[in-house]
Design a protein around this motif. Structure first.
Motif, PDB file in Angstrom:
ATOM      1  N   MET A   1       4.953 -47.040  22.035  1.00 61.03           N
ATOM      2  CA  MET A   1       5.588 -48.323  21.869  1.00 61.03           C
ATOM      3  C   MET A   1       6.870 -48.147  21.058  1.00 61.03           C
ATOM      4  N   VAL A   2       7.882 -48.874  21.436  1.00 59.10           N
ATOM      5  CA  VAL A   2       9.173 -48.794  20.763  1.00 59.10           C
ATOM      6  C   VAL A   2       9.172 -49.771  19.594  1.00 59.10           C
ATOM      7  N   THR A   3       9.400 -49.234  18.406  1.00 62.80           N
ATOM      8  CA  THR A   3       9.458 -50.078  17.213  1.00 62.80           C
ATOM      9  C   THR A   3      10.884 -50.086  16.669  1.00 62.80           C
ATOM     10  N   VAL A   4      11.133 -51.015  15.776  1.00 62.48           N
ATOM     11  CA  VAL A   4      12.453 -51.115  15.162  1.00 62.48           C
ATOM     12  C   VAL A   4      12.742 -49.867  14.334  1.00 62.48           C
ATOM     13  N   CYS A   7      13.742 -47.040  16.615  1.00 63.91           N
ATOM     14  CA  CYS A   7      15.103 -47.261  17.104  1.00 63.91           C
ATOM     15  C   CYS A   7      16.128 -46.977  16.014  1.00 63.91           C
ATOM     16  N   LYS A  57      16.400 -52.378  23.218  1.00 63.52           N
ATOM     17  CA  LYS A  57      14.988 -52.546  22.837  1.00 63.52           C
ATOM     18  C   LYS A  57      14.856 -52.994  21.385  1.00 63.52           C
ATOM     19  N   ARG A  58      15.716 -52.474  20.499  1.00 66.35           N
ATOM     20  CA  ARG A  58      15.658 -52.895  19.111  1.00 66.35           C
ATOM     21  C   ARG A  58      15.967 -54.378  18.974  1.00 66.35           C
ATOM     22  N   GLU A  60      15.630 -56.672  21.302  1.00 62.49           N
ATOM     23  CA  GLU A  60      14.525 -57.429  21.900  1.00 62.49           C
ATOM     24  C   GLU A  60      13.313 -57.486  20.952  1.00 62.49           C
ATOM     25  N   THR A  61      13.039 -56.369  20.279  1.00 62.10           N
ATOM     26  CA  THR A  61      11.905 -56.326  19.359  1.00 62.10           C
ATOM     27  C   THR A  61      12.148 -57.226  18.165  1.00 62.10           C
ATOM     28  N   ILE A  62      13.356 -57.232  17.642  1.00 55.80           N
ATOM     29  CA  ILE A  62      13.687 -58.105  16.510  1.00 55.80           C
ATOM     30  C   ILE A  62      13.612 -59.567  16.920  1.00 55.80           C
ATOM     31  N   ALA A  64      11.760 -60.858  19.251  1.00 56.62           N
ATOM     32  CA  ALA A  64      10.401 -61.258  19.589  1.00 56.62           C
ATOM     33  C   ALA A  64       9.486 -61.302  18.373  1.00 56.62           C
ATOM     34  N   SER A  65       9.896 -60.724  17.267  1.00 59.22           N
ATOM     35  CA  SER A  65       9.034 -60.707  16.087  1.00 59.22           C
ATOM     36  C   SER A  65       9.025 -62.072  15.413  1.00 59.22           C
TER      37      SER A  65
END
Length: 67
Positions: A1-4, A7, A57-58, A60-62, A64-65
Motif C-alpha cells: 500500500m502506498v502511504t504518505v 511517497c 498518489k500522495r 490522493e492519500t492526503i 482521502a485521509s
C-alpha cells in the motif's frame, strides 16, 4: 500500500535519480554521441513518470485521509 511516508521518501530519491540521469545525458551530448544520448534520456522520462505517479498518489492519500 502506498502511504504518505513512503511517497515522502521516494519522491526526493527519484528526483535525485532524474538529476543524475540528466548529467549522464548531458555528458553523452557534449561528447557528441547523439545516438547513445537517447538511452539515459528515455530512462529519465520513465523515472519522471514513476515520480509523477507517487506525487499523485500522495495527494490522493492526503485528500482521502480524515481530518
Amino acid at each position: 500500500m502506498v502511504t504518505v511516508e513512503l511517497c515522502n521518501k521516494l519522491i526526493p530519491a527519484l528526483m535525485a535519480v532524474v538529476v543524475l540521469i540528466g548529467f549522464l545525458t548531458g555528458y553523452y551530448y557534449h561528447r557528441g554521441d547523439s545516438e547513445t544520448m537517447f538511452i539515459p534520456l528515455s530512462a529519465g522520462f520513465v523515472v519522471l513518470f514513476v515520480m509523477y505517479y507517487f506525487i499523485d498518489k500522495r495527494s490522493e492519500t492526503i485528500a482521502a485521509s480524515p481530518s
